[in-house]
Design a protein around this motif. Structure first.
Motif, PDB file in Angstrom:
ATOM      1  N   PRO A  38     -30.082  29.875 -16.890  1.00  0.00           N
ATOM      2  CA  PRO A  38     -30.292  28.645 -17.660  1.00  0.00           C
ATOM      3  C   PRO A  38     -29.033  27.798 -17.821  1.00  0.00           C
ATOM      4  O   PRO A  38     -29.124  26.567 -17.910  1.00  0.00           O
ATOM      5  CB  PRO A  38     -30.781  29.158 -19.020  1.00  0.00           C
ATOM      6  CG  PRO A  38     -31.444  30.455 -18.703  1.00  0.00           C
ATOM      7  CD  PRO A  38     -30.589  31.059 -17.627  1.00  0.00           C
ATOM      8  N   THR A  42     -28.959  24.057 -16.506  1.00  0.00           N
ATOM      9  CA  THR A  42     -28.569  22.928 -17.343  1.00  0.00           C
ATOM     10  C   THR A  42     -27.534  22.057 -16.639  1.00  0.00           C
ATOM     11  O   THR A  42     -27.606  20.827 -16.678  1.00  0.00           O
ATOM     12  CB  THR A  42     -28.016  23.440 -18.688  1.00  0.00           C
ATOM     13  OG1 THR A  42     -29.042  24.195 -19.351  1.00  0.00           O
ATOM     14  CG2 THR A  42     -27.576  22.293 -19.575  1.00  0.00           C
ATOM     15  N   ALA A  45     -29.374  20.101 -14.118  1.00  0.00           N
ATOM     16  CA  ALA A  45     -30.134  19.001 -14.723  1.00  0.00           C
ATOM     17  C   ALA A  45     -29.243  17.783 -14.941  1.00  0.00           C
ATOM     18  O   ALA A  45     -29.664  16.643 -14.695  1.00  0.00           O
ATOM     19  CB  ALA A  45     -30.739  19.455 -16.048  1.00  0.00           C
ATOM     20  N   VAL A  46     -28.026  18.022 -15.396  1.00  0.00           N
ATOM     21  CA  VAL A  46     -27.084  16.914 -15.597  1.00  0.00           C
ATOM     22  C   VAL A  46     -26.742  16.271 -14.252  1.00  0.00           C
ATOM     23  O   VAL A  46     -26.727  15.039 -14.116  1.00  0.00           O
ATOM     24  CB  VAL A  46     -25.819  17.411 -16.309  1.00  0.00           C
ATOM     25  CG1 VAL A  46     -24.777  16.298 -16.394  1.00  0.00           C
ATOM     26  CG2 VAL A  46     -26.157  17.920 -17.708  1.00  0.00           C
ATOM     27  N   GLU A  58     -39.276  13.773 -19.478  1.00  0.00           N
ATOM     28  CA  GLU A  58     -38.348  14.898 -19.577  1.00  0.00           C
ATOM     29  C   GLU A  58     -38.046  15.254 -21.031  1.00  0.00           C
ATOM     30  O   GLU A  58     -38.019  16.440 -21.395  1.00  0.00           O
ATOM     31  CB  GLU A  58     -37.036  14.579 -18.838  1.00  0.00           C
ATOM     32  CG  GLU A  58     -37.150  14.532 -17.323  1.00  0.00           C
ATOM     33  CD  GLU A  58     -37.792  13.273 -16.804  1.00  0.00           C
ATOM     34  OE1 GLU A  58     -38.258  13.276 -15.644  1.00  0.00           O
ATOM     35  OE2 GLU A  58     -37.831  12.272 -17.565  1.00  0.00           O
ATOM     36  N   LEU A  62     -38.942  18.774 -22.811  1.00  0.00           N
ATOM     37  CA  LEU A  62     -37.884  19.555 -23.445  1.00  0.00           C
ATOM     38  C   LEU A  62     -38.238  19.875 -24.889  1.00  0.00           C
ATOM     39  O   LEU A  62     -38.221  21.043 -25.308  1.00  0.00           O
ATOM     40  CB  LEU A  62     -36.563  18.784 -23.383  1.00  0.00           C
ATOM     41  CG  LEU A  62     -35.381  19.348 -24.190  1.00  0.00           C
ATOM     42  CD1 LEU A  62     -35.032  20.757 -23.725  1.00  0.00           C
ATOM     43  CD2 LEU A  62     -34.167  18.432 -24.080  1.00  0.00           C
ATOM     44  N   TRP A  66     -39.730  23.479 -26.162  1.00  0.00           N
ATOM     45  CA  TRP A  66     -38.827  24.121 -27.118  1.00  0.00           C
ATOM     46  C   TRP A  66     -39.578  24.483 -28.386  1.00  0.00           C
ATOM     47  O   TRP A  66     -39.435  25.593 -28.911  1.00  0.00           O
ATOM     48  CB  TRP A  66     -37.663  23.184 -27.451  1.00  0.00           C
ATOM     49  CG  TRP A  66     -36.980  23.535 -28.742  1.00  0.00           C
ATOM     50  CD1 TRP A  66     -36.108  24.554 -28.978  1.00  0.00           C
ATOM     51  CD2 TRP A  66     -37.173  22.885 -30.019  1.00  0.00           C
ATOM     52  NE1 TRP A  66     -35.733  24.577 -30.315  1.00  0.00           N
ATOM     53  CE2 TRP A  66     -36.371  23.573 -30.955  1.00  0.00           C
ATOM     54  CE3 TRP A  66     -37.935  21.790 -30.434  1.00  0.00           C
ATOM     55  CZ2 TRP A  66     -36.318  23.180 -32.300  1.00  0.00           C
ATOM     56  CZ3 TRP A  66     -37.886  21.411 -31.771  1.00  0.00           C
ATOM     57  CH2 TRP A  66     -37.081  22.105 -32.681  1.00  0.00           C
ATOM     58  N   TRP A 212     -35.563  20.127 -17.061  1.00  0.00           N
ATOM     59  CA  TRP A 212     -35.465  19.798 -18.482  1.00  0.00           C
ATOM     60  C   TRP A 212     -36.474  20.557 -19.340  1.00  0.00           C
ATOM     61  O   TRP A 212     -36.139  21.030 -20.432  1.00  0.00           O
ATOM     62  CB  TRP A 212     -35.614  18.284 -18.682  1.00  0.00           C
ATOM     63  CG  TRP A 212     -34.426  17.558 -18.170  1.00  0.00           C
ATOM     64  CD1 TRP A 212     -34.278  16.968 -16.940  1.00  0.00           C
ATOM     65  CD2 TRP A 212     -33.175  17.379 -18.838  1.00  0.00           C
ATOM     66  NE1 TRP A 212     -33.025  16.423 -16.805  1.00  0.00           N
ATOM     67  CE2 TRP A 212     -32.327  16.655 -17.953  1.00  0.00           C
ATOM     68  CE3 TRP A 212     -32.688  17.737 -20.094  1.00  0.00           C
ATOM     69  CZ2 TRP A 212     -31.023  16.308 -18.295  1.00  0.00           C
ATOM     70  CZ3 TRP A 212     -31.386  17.384 -20.443  1.00  0.00           C
ATOM     71  CH2 TRP A 212     -30.568  16.677 -19.554  1.00  0.00           C
ATOM     72  N   VAL A 216     -33.271  23.826 -19.139  1.00  0.00           N
ATOM     73  CA  VAL A 216     -32.536  23.288 -20.293  1.00  0.00           C
ATOM     74  C   VAL A 216     -33.179  23.759 -21.587  1.00  0.00           C
ATOM     75  O   VAL A 216     -32.495  24.129 -22.548  1.00  0.00           O
ATOM     76  CB  VAL A 216     -32.467  21.753 -20.241  1.00  0.00           C
ATOM     77  CG1 VAL A 216     -31.779  21.206 -21.490  1.00  0.00           C
ATOM     78  CG2 VAL A 216     -31.730  21.293 -18.991  1.00  0.00           C
ATOM     79  N   ARG A 217     -34.517  23.754 -21.622  1.00  0.00           N
ATOM     80  CA  ARG A 217     -35.224  24.224 -22.811  1.00  0.00           C
ATOM     81  C   ARG A 217     -34.900  25.681 -23.130  1.00  0.00           C
ATOM     82  O   ARG A 217     -34.634  26.035 -24.287  1.00  0.00           O
ATOM     83  CB  ARG A 217     -36.727  24.048 -22.605  1.00  0.00           C
ATOM     84  CG  ARG A 217     -37.594  24.545 -23.734  1.00  0.00           C
ATOM     85  CD  ARG A 217     -38.158  25.928 -23.460  1.00  0.00           C
ATOM     86  NE  ARG A 217     -38.872  25.982 -22.209  1.00  0.00           N
ATOM     87  CZ  ARG A 217     -39.330  27.097 -21.673  1.00  0.00           C
ATOM     88  NH1 ARG A 217     -39.135  28.257 -22.281  1.00  0.00           N
ATOM     89  NH2 ARG A 217     -39.948  27.098 -20.501  1.00  0.00           N
ATOM     90  N   PHE A 219     -32.174  27.297 -22.225  1.00  0.00           N
ATOM     91  CA  PHE A 219     -30.760  27.304 -22.614  1.00  0.00           C
ATOM     92  C   PHE A 219     -30.597  26.907 -24.081  1.00  0.00           C
ATOM     93  O   PHE A 219     -29.903  27.585 -24.854  1.00  0.00           O
ATOM     94  CB  PHE A 219     -29.980  26.349 -21.716  1.00  0.00           C
ATOM     95  CG  PHE A 219     -28.566  26.101 -22.150  1.00  0.00           C
ATOM     96  CD1 PHE A 219     -27.563  27.000 -21.834  1.00  0.00           C
ATOM     97  CD2 PHE A 219     -28.231  24.967 -22.880  1.00  0.00           C
ATOM     98  CE1 PHE A 219     -26.247  26.771 -22.232  1.00  0.00           C
ATOM     99  CE2 PHE A 219     -26.928  24.732 -23.289  1.00  0.00           C
ATOM    100  CZ  PHE A 219     -25.936  25.633 -22.965  1.00  0.00           C
ATOM    101  N   VAL A 220     -31.247  25.801 -24.493  1.00  0.00           N
ATOM    102  CA  VAL A 220     -31.112  25.310 -25.866  1.00  0.00           C
ATOM    103  C   VAL A 220     -31.668  26.328 -26.861  1.00  0.00           C
ATOM    104  O   VAL A 220     -31.009  26.667 -27.854  1.00  0.00           O
ATOM    105  CB  VAL A 220     -31.825  23.952 -26.014  1.00  0.00           C
ATOM    106  CG1 VAL A 220     -31.918  23.546 -27.495  1.00  0.00           C
ATOM    107  CG2 VAL A 220     -31.100  22.875 -25.222  1.00  0.00           C
TER     108      VAL A 220
END
Length: 318
Positions: A38, A42, A45-46, A58, A62, A66, A212, A216-217, A219-220
């Motif tokens: 993740p 991420t 994704a950036v 997105e 996300l 989440w 995303w 990313v989800r 990871f967050v």
């Protein structure tokens, strides 16, 4: 019968933890797939913003995934399966277990066993992820935070689920969900990719949705949950007596879906409400109350005012 014979025939006590090269291999694989990947996703994704700018689709994927998977963890994995703070129907159990699995934080039975062991040994030897057992001073604090927040997952003693979660391994439906853990994580990645592709009608939309709404989800959400293990065992307020160093971080209540009322939770682990008071934001408890209102949750065990007062931290000299 001699004493030696009697001793030989006596069954060995059940082991609380299991440690073997095979288990450590599985832990390393999980660490790479669901903790390291993740981070890379991420970063990807950036980088992909140069190909497909961030849009409402997105952001919706996300935030939406989440919220769904975060509620699966806090309401399902934590409040229902670990602490039995309320009861619900088999269908709701299955939905919460699947949503929690999509978070990529481990299969439900393993997660529960780890968390029950954490409560048994919190901030003492045997706690899988305490930040307070790595020595004193700044170096010890930083080492403890790194261990409890992230590094402990690379290799650790695996709690014996027969000892820590016998109630769950008797639940056949839950065992089936746990066995499909990798498939549920894959589904949690595939659905946002599919939605992104259909909304944008392009492969770029599908990739952006995957990144995303998927990586990313994860990871967050992971770092939100891990911060409870690490920072909230070192910093924050402590209104209630508890044997460990758990703390409240009320400012993060919405972001953590109520989990940041961590001292409250350790003081009253049987409570489905972590905020305890109506004005303390606790979205996880709001969901449980909504389920109760439509008859899908019952036996909520919130602590009485008298019990709360008996555990309250008193000023020195009071």
């Amino acid at each position: 019968m001699t004493a030696a014979t009697d001793l030989a025939e006596r069954p060995e006590p059940r082991r609380k933890t299991i440690s073997s090269p095979y288990i450590h291999k599985l832990q390393r694989r999980h660490f790479l797939l669901f903790d390291i990947a993740p981070i890379l996703g991420t970063l990807a994704a950036v980088a992909f913003l140069g190909v497909h700018p961030l849009g409402w689709t997105e952001l919706g994927l996300l935030v939406g995934f989440w919220l769904l998977t975060g509620l699966g963890v806090t309401v399902g994995y934590h409040r229902l399966f670990t602490h039995r703070t309320f009861r619900t129907t088999p269908a709701v159990q299955a939905v919460l277990a699947v949503l929690g699995s999509m978070a990529g934080q481990g299969a439900v039975i393993s997660w529960v066993a780890l968390h029950r062991r954490h409560h048994e040994f919190s901030d003492r030897e045997g706690d899988p992820h305490s930040p307070n057992l790595s020595g004193g001073g700044l170096v010890g604090a930083l080492r403890g935070l790194a261990h409890s927040h992230f590094l402990w997952m690379r290799r650790h003693e695996y709690p014996n689920v027969v000892h820590y979660a016998p109630d769950l391994i008797r639940n056949r439906a839950l065992v089936k969900v746990a066995r499909g853990y990798y498939w549920w994580v894959a589904l949690g990645l595939a659905v946002p990719a599919l939605v992104g592709g259909l909304v944008d009608l392009s492969w770029q939309g599908a990739v952006s949705g995957l990144l995303w709404g998927g990586f990313v989800r994860i990871f967050v959400l992971e770092h939100i949950v891990w911060a409870i293990n690490s920072f909230l065992h070192m910093f924050g307020t402590r209104p209630y007596e508890s044997r460990e160093n758990s703390r409240n971080g009320g400012i993060f209540a919405l972001l953590t879906l109520g989990e940041s009322w961590h001292n409250n939770h350790h003081a009253f682990p049987e409570s489905p409400s972590f905020g305890l008071d109506w004005y303390r934001l606790d979205p996880g408890f709001w969901l449980i109350k909504a389920l109760e209102a439509i008859g899908l949750a019952w036996d909520l065990k919130t602590p009485s005012d008298e019990r709360r007062e008996s555990r309250r931290v008193r000023p020195a000299g009071a």
